[in-house]
Scaffold this active site. Sequence first.
Site, short mmCIF file in Angstrom:
data_model
loop_
_atom_site.label_atom_id
_atom_site.label_comp_id
_atom_site.label_asym_id
_atom_site.label_seq_id
_atom_site.Cartn_x
_atom_site.Cartn_y
_atom_site.Cartn_z
N LEU A 19 0.83 -1.21 0.00
CA LEU A 19 0.00 0.00 0.00
C LEU A 19 0.86 1.26 0.00
O LEU A 19 0.58 2.22 -0.73
CB LEU A 19 -0.94 -0.01 1.22
CG LEU A 19 -1.87 1.18 1.35
CD1 LEU A 19 -2.80 1.30 0.14
CD2 LEU A 19 -2.71 1.06 2.64
N THR A 54 2.32 -8.35 8.66
CA THR A 54 1.26 -8.91 7.80
C THR A 54 1.45 -10.41 7.48
O THR A 54 0.67 -10.96 6.70
CB THR A 54 1.18 -8.13 6.46
OG1 THR A 54 2.47 -8.15 5.85
CG2 THR A 54 0.74 -6.70 6.67
N ASP A 77 -10.22 -7.49 7.04
CA ASP A 77 -11.41 -8.35 7.15
C ASP A 77 -11.17 -9.49 8.14
O ASP A 77 -12.12 -10.12 8.61
CB ASP A 77 -11.77 -8.93 5.76
CG ASP A 77 -10.62 -9.67 5.12
OD1 ASP A 77 -9.46 -9.22 5.28
OD2 ASP A 77 -10.85 -10.70 4.47
N TYR A 93 -3.01 -12.59 14.12
CA TYR A 93 -2.97 -11.39 13.27
C TYR A 93 -4.29 -10.63 13.40
O TYR A 93 -4.31 -9.42 13.65
CB TYR A 93 -2.70 -11.79 11.82
CG TYR A 93 -2.92 -10.69 10.80
CD1 TYR A 93 -2.00 -9.65 10.66
CD2 TYR A 93 -4.04 -10.69 9.96
CE1 TYR A 93 -2.20 -8.64 9.71
CE2 TYR A 93 -4.24 -9.69 9.02
CZ TYR A 93 -3.32 -8.67 8.90
OH TYR A 93 -3.51 -7.67 7.96
N1 LIG Z 1 -1.84 -7.80 2.58
C1 LIG Z 1 -3.13 -8.07 2.72
O1 LIG Z 1 -3.69 -8.98 2.09
C2 LIG Z 1 -3.97 -7.22 3.62
C3 LIG Z 1 -5.33 -7.50 3.74
C4 LIG Z 1 -6.11 -6.69 4.57
C5 LIG Z 1 -5.53 -5.66 5.28
N2 LIG Z 1 -4.19 -5.43 5.16
C6 LIG Z 1 -3.62 -4.31 5.94
O2 LIG Z 1 -3.25 -3.32 5.01
C7 LIG Z 1 -2.09 -2.59 5.49
C8 LIG Z 1 -1.03 -2.56 4.41
O3 LIG Z 1 -0.69 -3.91 4.09
P1 LIG Z 1 0.46 -4.24 3.04
O4 LIG Z 1 0.07 -5.52 2.39
O5 LIG Z 1 0.78 -3.03 2.24
O6 LIG Z 1 1.64 -4.54 4.06
P2 LIG Z 1 3.16 -4.92 3.72
O7 LIG Z 1 3.35 -5.00 2.24
O8 LIG Z 1 3.51 -6.09 4.58
O9 LIG Z 1 3.95 -3.63 4.23
C9 LIG Z 1 4.11 -3.31 5.58
C10 LIG Z 1 5.34 -2.47 5.70
O10 LIG Z 1 5.51 -2.10 7.07
C11 LIG Z 1 6.88 -2.22 7.38
N3 LIG Z 1 7.11 -2.32 8.81
C12 LIG Z 1 7.13 -3.44 9.59
N4 LIG Z 1 7.45 -3.11 10.86
C13 LIG Z 1 7.63 -1.77 10.89
C14 LIG Z 1 8.00 -0.85 11.90
N5 LIG Z 1 8.27 -1.26 13.15
N6 LIG Z 1 8.10 0.46 11.59
C15 LIG Z 1 7.88 0.88 10.33
N7 LIG Z 1 7.55 0.06 9.32
C16 LIG Z 1 7.42 -1.25 9.59
C17 LIG Z 1 7.28 -3.48 6.64
O11 LIG Z 1 8.69 -3.61 6.58
P3 LIG Z 1 9.29 -5.13 6.49
O12 LIG Z 1 8.78 -5.71 5.23
O13 LIG Z 1 10.76 -4.86 6.51
O14 LIG Z 1 8.78 -5.84 7.71
C18 LIG Z 1 6.63 -3.22 5.28
O15 LIG Z 1 7.44 -2.41 4.46
C19 LIG Z 1 -1.69 -3.30 6.78
O16 LIG Z 1 -2.23 -2.61 7.86
C20 LIG Z 1 -2.35 -4.67 6.69
O17 LIG Z 1 -2.61 -5.20 7.95
C21 LIG Z 1 -3.40 -6.16 4.36
#
Ligand SMILES: NC(=O)c1ccc[n+]([C@@H]2O[C@H](COP(=O)([O-])OP(=O)(O)OC[C@H]3O[C@@H](n4cnc5c(N)ncnc54)[C@H](OP(=O)(O)O)[C@@H]3O)[C@@H](O)[C@H]2O)c1
Length: 293
Positions: free
Chosen positions: A13, A63, A103, A126
């Site tokens: 995102l 995640t 979700d 999670y």
């Molecule tokens: N992915 C899904 O299918 C999904 C579905 C529903 C909701 N969501 C929600 O949507 C949001 C975005 O998801 P996404 O898929 O874009 O997540 P993502 O690709 O896993 O990105 C999360 C980012 O946060 C970074 N991070 C981890 N620990 C951190 C810290 N202490 N300080 C600062 N940054 C940190 C991660 O770095 P590292 O990679 O180095 O850990 C990564 O770059 C999240 O809130 C997730 O829960 C995701």
Amino acid sequence: MKKILVTGANGQLGSELKKLSKNEQFDFVFTDVAELDITDIRECMAFFDKIKPHFVINCAAYTAVDKAESDKLLAWKVNVDAVKNLVISSSISDSYLIQISTDYVFDGKSSTPYVERDLTHPQSEYGRSKAVAEVEALSYPKSLVIRTSWLYSTFGNNFVKTMLRLGKERESLNVVFDQIGTPTYAEDLAAAILRIIGKIASKEKDFVAGIFHYSNEGVCSWYDFACAIMKLGCLNCKVYPIETADYPTPAKRPEFAVLNKTKIKSVYGIDISHWRSSLERMIDSLNQTETTE
Ligand SMILES: NC(=O)c1ccc[n+]([C@@H]2O[C@H](COP(=O)([O-])OP(=O)(O)OC[C@H]3O[C@@H](n4cnc5c(N)ncnc54)[C@H](OP(=O)(O)O)[C@@H]3O)[C@@H](O)[C@H]2O)c1
């Protein structure tokens, strides 16, 4: 110019927000753990004091859904403690805080799309951590929680990219057909968030706090999604439907996780594309990147 701080900006995102930021009239500050570790309260407070953001979009999260079952401490530190830090820091700098949720806060027992006021009942570590994070974020009156589902992007690793890779490597694949939800192209979610911020900043809309659901439109199973990916990716790999019981994972997923998006559409005037047309755009975009590389 209004300042937007994006945390976790190297994720799916966050990367989409970075891509779209080039067309926006805001001053963006993109950070990931190297620039701002949101689990560190001192770092957060000092950073907010320096930047003084008007809006904060928290894209940072733990995640890895299955890994969170055995890595609880870190999952809760990133998903819950860090959100508390962002609430404290945002309240000091009087910033609007946009927290992203999932979700997976629902148990998936509903037979109709979930609305924002439905009771949460997460089935995984999670999901539990994200549900508590929602409560923490909502303790701050200037916060918005946006729940989304089945996120994918041209950036990072996700189901679409895995299916496209496996579709090239294998003749057939088994995918579960008894988990129903809606895929969400992270580019669409990023555009929706920036649209909401734009409307609040320009005073076109009053700020309305609380929980909002956002995914693409439509409904499908992971099996349907995989079939569509193979078709749009022009891959001949055969996809077979299997039951969740035949594909055990450490974390339990909701069986039915469709989100009702009426609230975000009516309160903030957000238009939403069907998941199939968004998937088509994402795969086109991937193909374009591959041909220019
Ligand atoms: N992915 C899904 O299918 C999904 C579905 C529903 C909701 N969501 C929600 O949507 C949001 C975005 O998801 P996404 O898929 O874009 O997540 P993502 O690709 O896993 O990105 C999360 C980012 O946060 C970074 N991070 C981890 N620990 C951190 C810290 N202490 N300080 C600062 N940054 C940190 C991660 O770095 P590292 O990679 O180095 O850990 C990564 O770059 C999240 O809130 C997730 O829960 C995701």
